[in-house]
Write an enzyme that holds these catalytic residues in place. Structure first.
Site, PDB file in Angstrom:
ATOM      1  N   PHE A 179      11.854  -7.633  61.841  1.00  0.00           N
ATOM      2  CA  PHE A 179      11.398  -6.246  62.032  1.00  0.00           C
ATOM      3  C   PHE A 179      10.466  -5.896  60.882  1.00  0.00           C
ATOM      4  O   PHE A 179      10.824  -6.036  59.720  1.00  0.00           O
ATOM      5  CB  PHE A 179      12.571  -5.274  62.065  1.00  0.00           C
ATOM      6  CG  PHE A 179      12.147  -3.856  62.377  1.00  0.00           C
ATOM      7  CD1 PHE A 179      11.979  -3.443  63.686  1.00  0.00           C
ATOM      8  CD2 PHE A 179      11.891  -2.951  61.351  1.00  0.00           C
ATOM      9  CE1 PHE A 179      11.560  -2.144  63.985  1.00  0.00           C
ATOM     10  CE2 PHE A 179      11.483  -1.655  61.645  1.00  0.00           C
ATOM     11  CZ  PHE A 179      11.317  -1.248  62.952  1.00  0.00           C
ATOM     12  N   ASP A 213       8.521  -9.289  53.372  1.00  0.00           N
ATOM     13  CA  ASP A 213       8.784  -7.896  53.718  1.00  0.00           C
ATOM     14  C   ASP A 213      10.102  -7.499  53.051  1.00  0.00           C
ATOM     15  O   ASP A 213      11.176  -7.830  53.527  1.00  0.00           O
ATOM     16  CB  ASP A 213       8.876  -7.756  55.244  1.00  0.00           C
ATOM     17  CG  ASP A 213       9.258  -6.353  55.695  1.00  0.00           C
ATOM     18  OD1 ASP A 213       9.703  -5.545  54.855  1.00  0.00           O
ATOM     19  OD2 ASP A 213       9.128  -6.069  56.900  1.00  0.00           O
ATOM     20  N   LYS A 265      11.163   2.295  51.645  1.00  0.00           N
ATOM     21  CA  LYS A 265      12.540   2.774  51.731  1.00  0.00           C
ATOM     22  C   LYS A 265      13.112   3.215  50.380  1.00  0.00           C
ATOM     23  O   LYS A 265      12.850   4.320  49.925  1.00  0.00           O
ATOM     24  CB  LYS A 265      13.421   1.710  52.395  1.00  0.00           C
ATOM     25  CG  LYS A 265      13.252   1.614  53.920  1.00  0.00           C
ATOM     26  CD  LYS A 265      14.275   0.688  54.540  1.00  0.00           C
ATOM     27  CE  LYS A 265      14.148   0.583  56.053  1.00  0.00           C
ATOM     28  NZ  LYS A 265      14.600   1.788  56.758  1.00  0.00           N
TER      29      LYS A 265
END
Length: 401
Positions: A136, A221, A250
Site C-alpha cells: 500500500f 515507503d 504519518k
C-alpha cells in the site's frame, strides 16, 4: 449546531463509514466522546499520533509558530522547513529532502523522481517500476496502481503503465520481473495495510543486491513504519539495508499533516526547478510541529521504550490467545503489531474491532484477517494493560457469539 453520525450521511461523500461514537477530546492515549465516555487509543489515528493526543511539545510548537507565520509558498524560503530538513538529513542517510502534505504525495514524488532519474541517466526504456502484492503506497492514481491491491485501483479507467508486482518475501518472484529496464523497486520495510508482514533478512538484503545489479533505485515507503514506530527512528536502520529514496509521513507530524521524501544529492538533482511542486509542502506550521515531534522521538529513552512496550503487547496478546484461541500469530515490530486470526475466525477482523469499540477501546484492522495496533509511541504501561483488558473482554464477546 449539533453534530451527529447522521449528519455525516447528509453532507459527506460515502467513501467512509465511521463509527457511531464521535471523539471530541484527547489527552495522551485516552480519548473522550460527546457523551463523556473514555476510550483507550490503540489506533493512534492509523499510526499517526506518535506522541498521543495534545502532547505539550507539539502544542507549544504549534502555538509559537501560529503566532509568527502560517504559510509561505515555495517561491520563498522558510525557516521551519529548513530546520526540519537539516535534522532529517542529520538523522538519516539522506542529503536532500522534499516536503509534501501526506504519505501518498511523498510516494508520488518518489516515483516521479525515480522515473526522471532513470530517463536522464539511462534513457526512455528504463521505466519499469516493481512493487509488491498486498503493498500500500497511497491513494493517488499512480501510488494506488503501484500498491499491490487491485481492489483499490480497479474501476478508474486505464492505469499508469510499466508497473509490475512481485510477491513479498519471495526473491525468486522479484528475479523473474527485474531487468535493466527496471528504474525502481518500491516496498514497505514492514507491510502495513497488507497484514503487518515483516521482511526476512534474506529477502531485504536480496532486494538491495538485485537493485544494485540492475542499476535500479530502491524506494522504502516508511510512511507507516517510520519515525520510531519499530523502535528505530526508521525501520531501515534495523535491517542493515539503506534505500536510495525513503518516504515518511504519518507519525512525522504527530497528527499535523506533513510528508517528506528523503534521498541523496545525486538522485535529487533530477528534480530540477519546475519538475515537481506542492502548494502546501513545507508549510511552516507543519514543519514546526514535525521538528518538535522528531526532537522527542529521536531519543534513546523513547526508542528503547518502544521495544519495551512491544513486549508488553506481545505478552498480553499471547495471554489472551492462551485463553480464547483466536490468533495464529502476533506479527510486526515495535508498536506496529498485528494479531492474525486463525482459521476459525478468518474474515472477522472487523468483528473484533467493533467489539473493542463497545468495550471503549480504539484499534484497527489490516485486512479481513488481522487486528492491528499502532498506539502512541509513549503510551504508558498502565494504558497498555488497561487497553488489553478491554480487548480481552471484546475477544470474549466475539468468541461467545
Amino acid at each position: 449546531m449539533k453534530v451527529t453520525r447522521a449528519l455525516f450521511d447528509d453532507v459527506m461523500a460515502p467513501n467512509y463509514n465511521p463509527a457511531a461514537m464521535i471523539p471530541v477530546r484527547g489527552e495522551g492515549s485516552r480519548v473522550w466522546d460527546q457523551e463523556g465516555i473514555e476510550y483507550v487509543d490503540f489506533a493512534g489515528g492509523i499510526a499517526v499520533n506518535s506522541l498521543g493526543h495534545c502532547h505539550p511539545a507539539m502544542v507549544a510548537a504549534l502555538n509559537e509558530q501560529g503566532s509568527k507565520l502560517w504559510h509561505l509558498s515555495n517561491v520563498f524560503t522558510n525557516e521551519p522547513a529548513l530546520r526540519l530538513a537539516k535534522k532529517l538529513t542529520e538523522m538519516t542517510f539522506a542529503e536532500r529532502v522534499y516536503f509534501a502534505n501526506s504519505g501518498a504525495e511523498a510516494n508520488e514524488a518518489a516515483l516521479k523522481l525515480a522515473r526522471r532519474w532513470a530517463l536522464e541517466h539511462h534513457g526512455e526504456s528504463k521505466n519499469q517500476i516493481i512493487a509488491f502484492k498486498q503493498g500500500f503506497h497511497g491513494r493517488t492514481f499512480f501510488t494506488v496502481t503501484v500498491g499491490g491491491q487491485p481492489a483499490y485501483s480497479d474501476g478508474f479507467g486505464p492505469k499508469p503503465a510499466a508497473v509490475d508486482h512481485a510477491v513479498y518475501n519471495d526473491l525468486d518472484s522479484l528475479k523473474a520481473l527485474i531487468s535493466d529496464n527496471t528504474c525502481a523497486v518500491m516496498l514497505e520495510p514492514l507491510q502495513g495495510e497488507g497484514g503487518i508482514i515483516s521482511p526476512t533478512n534474506e529477502f531485504i538484503q536480496g532486494v538491495r543486491e538485485l537493485c544494485n545489479q540492475h542499476n535500479a533505485l530502491l524506494i522504502f515507503d516508511e510512511v507507516q513504519s517510520g519515525v520510531g514506530r519499530t523502535g528505530e527512528l526508521y525501520a531501515y536502520m534495523g535491517l542493515g539495508v539503506t534505500p536510495d529514496i525513503l518516504t515518511t509521513a504519518k507519525a512525522l507530524g504527530g497528527g499535523f499533516p506533513i510528508g517528506a521524501m528523503l534521498t541523496t544529492k545525486d538522485i535529487a538533482a533530477s528534480l530540477k526547478v519546475g519538475t515537481h511542486g506542492s502548494t502546501y509542502g513545507g508549510n511552516p506550521l507543519a514543519c514546526a510541529v514535525a521538528e518538535a515531534v522528531l526532537d522527542v522521538i529521536n531519543s534513546k529513552e523513547v526508542l528503547d521504550g518502544v521495544k519495551h512496550k512491544e513486549q508488553l503487547f506481545r505478552d498480553g496478546l499471547n495471554a489472551i490467545n492462551a485463553k480464547y484461541h483466536v490468533f495464529s500469530e502476533i506479527r510486526g515490530k515495535g508498536l506496529l503489531l498485528g494479531a492474525a486470526l486463525n482459521d476459525k475466525y478468518l474474515g472477522r477482523s472487523r468483528d473484533f474491532l467493533v467489539a473493542a469499540v463497545a468495550e471503549h477501546l480504539m484499534c484497527l484492522v489490516a485486512g479481513a484477517n488481522v487486528v492491528r495496533f499502532a498506539p502512541s509511541l509513549i503510551i504508558s504501561d498502565e494504558d497498555i494493560k488497561e487497553g488489553l483488558a478491554r480487548f480481552e473482554r471484546a475477544v470474549a464477546k466475539v468468541v461467545q457469539g
